[in-house]
Design an enzyme around this catalytic site. Structure first.
Site, PDB file in Angstrom:
ATOM      1  N   HIS A   1      10.167  37.646 -19.589  1.00  0.00           N
ATOM      2  CA  HIS A   1       8.960  37.467 -20.393  1.00  0.00           C
ATOM      3  C   HIS A   1       9.323  37.057 -21.805  1.00  0.00           C
ATOM      4  O   HIS A   1      10.337  37.487 -22.353  1.00  0.00           O
ATOM      5  CB  HIS A   1       8.097  38.733 -20.411  1.00  0.00           C
ATOM      6  CG  HIS A   1       8.834  39.984 -20.790  1.00  0.00           C
ATOM      7  ND1 HIS A   1       9.646  40.667 -19.904  1.00  0.00           N
ATOM      8  CD2 HIS A   1       8.899  40.663 -21.962  1.00  0.00           C
ATOM      9  CE1 HIS A   1      10.161  41.721 -20.510  1.00  0.00           C
ATOM     10  NE2 HIS A   1       9.741  41.742 -21.767  1.00  0.00           N
ATOM     11  N   MET A   2       8.461  36.240 -22.363  1.00  0.00           N
ATOM     12  CA  MET A   2       8.604  35.761 -23.725  1.00  0.00           C
ATOM     13  C   MET A   2       7.530  36.473 -24.547  1.00  0.00           C
ATOM     14  O   MET A   2       6.358  36.474 -24.171  1.00  0.00           O
ATOM     15  CB  MET A   2       8.342  34.250 -23.685  1.00  0.00           C
ATOM     16  CG  MET A   2       8.620  33.473 -24.910  1.00  0.00           C
ATOM     17  SD  MET A   2       8.185  31.736 -24.555  1.00  0.00           S
ATOM     18  CE  MET A   2       9.778  31.044 -24.214  1.00  0.00           C
ATOM     19  N   HIS A   3       7.960  37.131 -25.630  1.00  0.00           N
ATOM     20  CA  HIS A   3       6.986  37.736 -26.549  1.00  0.00           C
ATOM     21  C   HIS A   3       6.583  36.672 -27.572  1.00  0.00           C
ATOM     22  O   HIS A   3       7.461  36.110 -28.252  1.00  0.00           O
ATOM     23  CB  HIS A   3       7.612  38.892 -27.338  1.00  0.00           C
ATOM     24  CG  HIS A   3       8.049  40.076 -26.515  1.00  0.00           C
ATOM     25  ND1 HIS A   3       7.337  41.256 -26.469  1.00  0.00           N
ATOM     26  CD2 HIS A   3       9.140  40.276 -25.731  1.00  0.00           C
ATOM     27  CE1 HIS A   3       7.975  42.134 -25.697  1.00  0.00           C
ATOM     28  NE2 HIS A   3       9.077  41.561 -25.239  1.00  0.00           N
TER      29      HIS A   3
ATOM     30  N   ARG B   1      -2.095  39.902 -23.237  1.00  0.00           N
ATOM     31  CA  ARG B   1      -1.788  40.650 -24.458  1.00  0.00           C
ATOM     32  C   ARG B   1      -0.917  41.862 -24.143  1.00  0.00           C
ATOM     33  O   ARG B   1      -1.147  42.562 -23.149  1.00  0.00           O
ATOM     34  CB  ARG B   1      -3.079  41.090 -25.154  1.00  0.00           C
ATOM     35  CG  ARG B   1      -3.841  39.902 -25.732  1.00  0.00           C
ATOM     36  CD  ARG B   1      -5.040  40.345 -26.542  1.00  0.00           C
ATOM     37  NE  ARG B   1      -5.901  39.222 -26.820  1.00  0.00           N
ATOM     38  CZ  ARG B   1      -5.766  38.398 -27.859  1.00  0.00           C
ATOM     39  NH1 ARG B   1      -4.784  38.587 -28.723  1.00  0.00           N
ATOM     40  NH2 ARG B   1      -6.608  37.389 -28.034  1.00  0.00           N
ATOM     41  N   ASP B   2       0.071  42.089 -25.011  1.00  0.00           N
ATOM     42  CA  ASP B   2       0.965  43.241 -24.849  1.00  0.00           C
ATOM     43  C   ASP B   2       0.171  44.533 -25.060  1.00  0.00           C
ATOM     44  O   ASP B   2      -0.658  44.630 -25.974  1.00  0.00           O
ATOM     45  CB  ASP B   2       2.120  43.145 -25.860  1.00  0.00           C
ATOM     46  CG  ASP B   2       3.258  44.089 -25.527  1.00  0.00           C
ATOM     47  OD1 ASP B   2       4.348  43.596 -25.170  1.00  0.00           O
ATOM     48  OD2 ASP B   2       3.066  45.327 -25.632  1.00  0.00           O
ATOM     49  N   ILE B   3       0.443  45.510 -24.232  1.00  0.00           N
ATOM     50  CA  ILE B   3      -0.292  46.784 -24.297  1.00  0.00           C
ATOM     51  C   ILE B   3       0.087  47.584 -25.546  1.00  0.00           C
ATOM     52  O   ILE B   3      -0.687  48.434 -25.995  1.00  0.00           O
ATOM     53  CB  ILE B   3      -0.056  47.592 -22.995  1.00  0.00           C
ATOM     54  CG1 ILE B   3      -1.221  48.509 -22.695  1.00  0.00           C
ATOM     55  CG2 ILE B   3       1.265  48.345 -23.035  1.00  0.00           C
ATOM     56  CD1 ILE B   3      -1.219  49.057 -21.268  1.00  0.00           C
TER      57      ILE B   3
ATOM     58  N   ASN C   1      13.969  39.616 -24.764  1.00  0.00           N
ATOM     59  CA  ASN C   1      14.955  40.686 -24.742  1.00  0.00           C
ATOM     60  C   ASN C   1      15.718  40.650 -23.426  1.00  0.00           C
ATOM     61  O   ASN C   1      15.143  40.365 -22.374  1.00  0.00           O
ATOM     62  CB  ASN C   1      14.261  42.041 -24.887  1.00  0.00           C
ATOM     63  CG  ASN C   1      13.571  42.189 -26.230  1.00  0.00           C
ATOM     64  OD1 ASN C   1      14.067  41.716 -27.248  1.00  0.00           O
ATOM     65  ND2 ASN C   1      12.411  42.833 -26.241  1.00  0.00           N
TER      66      ASN C   1
ATOM     67  N   VAL D   1      11.062  45.860 -19.190  1.00  0.00           N
ATOM     68  CA  VAL D   1      10.472  45.365 -17.940  1.00  0.00           C
ATOM     69  C   VAL D   1      11.345  44.228 -17.412  1.00  0.00           C
ATOM     70  O   VAL D   1      11.526  43.208 -18.099  1.00  0.00           O
ATOM     71  CB  VAL D   1       9.021  44.879 -18.158  1.00  0.00           C
ATOM     72  CG1 VAL D   1       8.433  44.375 -16.848  1.00  0.00           C
ATOM     73  CG2 VAL D   1       8.144  45.994 -18.738  1.00  0.00           C
TER      74      VAL D   1
HETATM   75  P1  DGP Z   1      10.542  44.343 -23.216  1.00  0.00           P
HETATM   76  O1  DGP Z   1      10.927  45.537 -24.033  1.00  0.00           O
HETATM   77  O2  DGP Z   1      11.023  43.034 -23.820  1.00  0.00           O
HETATM   78  O3  DGP Z   1      10.896  44.488 -21.775  1.00  0.00           O
HETATM   79  O4  DGP Z   1       8.951  44.257 -23.334  1.00  0.00           O
HETATM   80  C1  DGP Z   1       8.088  44.785 -22.399  1.00  0.00           C
HETATM   81  C2  DGP Z   1       6.719  44.761 -23.035  1.00  0.00           C
HETATM   82  O5  DGP Z   1       5.776  44.971 -22.008  1.00  0.00           O
HETATM   83  C3  DGP Z   1       6.480  45.850 -24.078  1.00  0.00           C
HETATM   84  O6  DGP Z   1       6.240  45.237 -25.338  1.00  0.00           O
HETATM   85  C4  DGP Z   1       5.248  46.583 -23.592  1.00  0.00           C
HETATM   86  C5  DGP Z   1       4.682  45.672 -22.532  1.00  0.00           C
HETATM   87  N1  DGP Z   1       4.066  46.355 -21.413  1.00  0.00           N
HETATM   88  C6  DGP Z   1       4.636  47.331 -20.648  1.00  0.00           C
HETATM   89  N2  DGP Z   1       3.781  47.719 -19.688  1.00  0.00           N
HETATM   90  C7  DGP Z   1       2.655  46.954 -19.851  1.00  0.00           C
HETATM   91  C8  DGP Z   1       1.408  46.879 -19.150  1.00  0.00           C
HETATM   92  O7  DGP Z   1       1.149  47.583 -18.189  1.00  0.00           O
HETATM   93  N3  DGP Z   1       0.497  45.990 -19.618  1.00  0.00           N
HETATM   94  C9  DGP Z   1       0.747  45.173 -20.687  1.00  0.00           C
HETATM   95  N4  DGP Z   1      -0.225  44.332 -21.060  1.00  0.00           N
HETATM   96  N5  DGP Z   1       1.921  45.214 -21.367  1.00  0.00           N
HETATM   97  C10 DGP Z   1       2.841  46.094 -20.950  1.00  0.00           C
END
Ligand code: DGP
Length: 115
Positions: free
Chosen positions: A101-103, A29-31, A88, A97
């Site tokens: 990664h795929m959201h 899950r996204d943070i 992205n 990041v």
């Molecule tokens: P992007 O902007 O497409 O690179 O998305 C990176 C996503 O990663 C963003 O929605 C927040 C998520 N994210 C960043 N750090 C962490 C983390 O430490 N844990 C989790 N679960 N998600 C994270």
């Protein structure tokens, strides 16, 4: 393996709410969720961004990412109403990041154009 935050999640050096894992893929899950369902689906090998994808080399892996997205969409019960997959790339794409990664976003009506 590199030292992005996602590599650390793969290596269990930092915690994450992991919802799916195989030898090749991890989903968690996204943070900072942008929708009721917001899951990140990542390959375990390090591909920094879309422009580092080699279609021939990574075809099977990319297929597995889509299979995982479909499976998770069903599991999260967002498959019938619909959902959005987002990748992205780079600065203008809003990538933070640099580990591919795929959201998987769902559980609400999405808007177009995206922000
Ligand atoms: P992007 O902007 O497409 O690179 O998305 C990176 C996503 O990663 C963003 O929605 C927040 C998520 N994210 C960043 N750090 C962490 C983390 O430490 N844990 C989790 N679960 N998600 C994270």
């Amino acid at each position: 393996m590199g030292d992005t935050i996602f590599s650390k999640i793969i290596k269990r050096e930092i915690p994450a709410d992991i919802v799916y894992e195989t030898d090749d893929i991890l989903a968690f899950r996204d943070i900072r969720p942008q929708a009721p369902v917001h899951i990140l689906i990542i390959p375990k090998i390090e591909i920094p961004k879309i422009t580092d994808i080699d279609g021939n080399k990574h075809a099977q892996l990319l297929g597995k990412l889509f299979d995982a997205a479909n499976m998770l969409a069903k599991e999260m019960k967002i498959d019938e109403d619909g959902f959005r997959l987002v990748l992205n790339c780079g600065n203008n794409g809003g990538q933070d990041v640099y580990h591919l990664h795929m959201h998987l976003l769902g559980g609400r009506q999405m808007k177009w154009p995206p922000g």
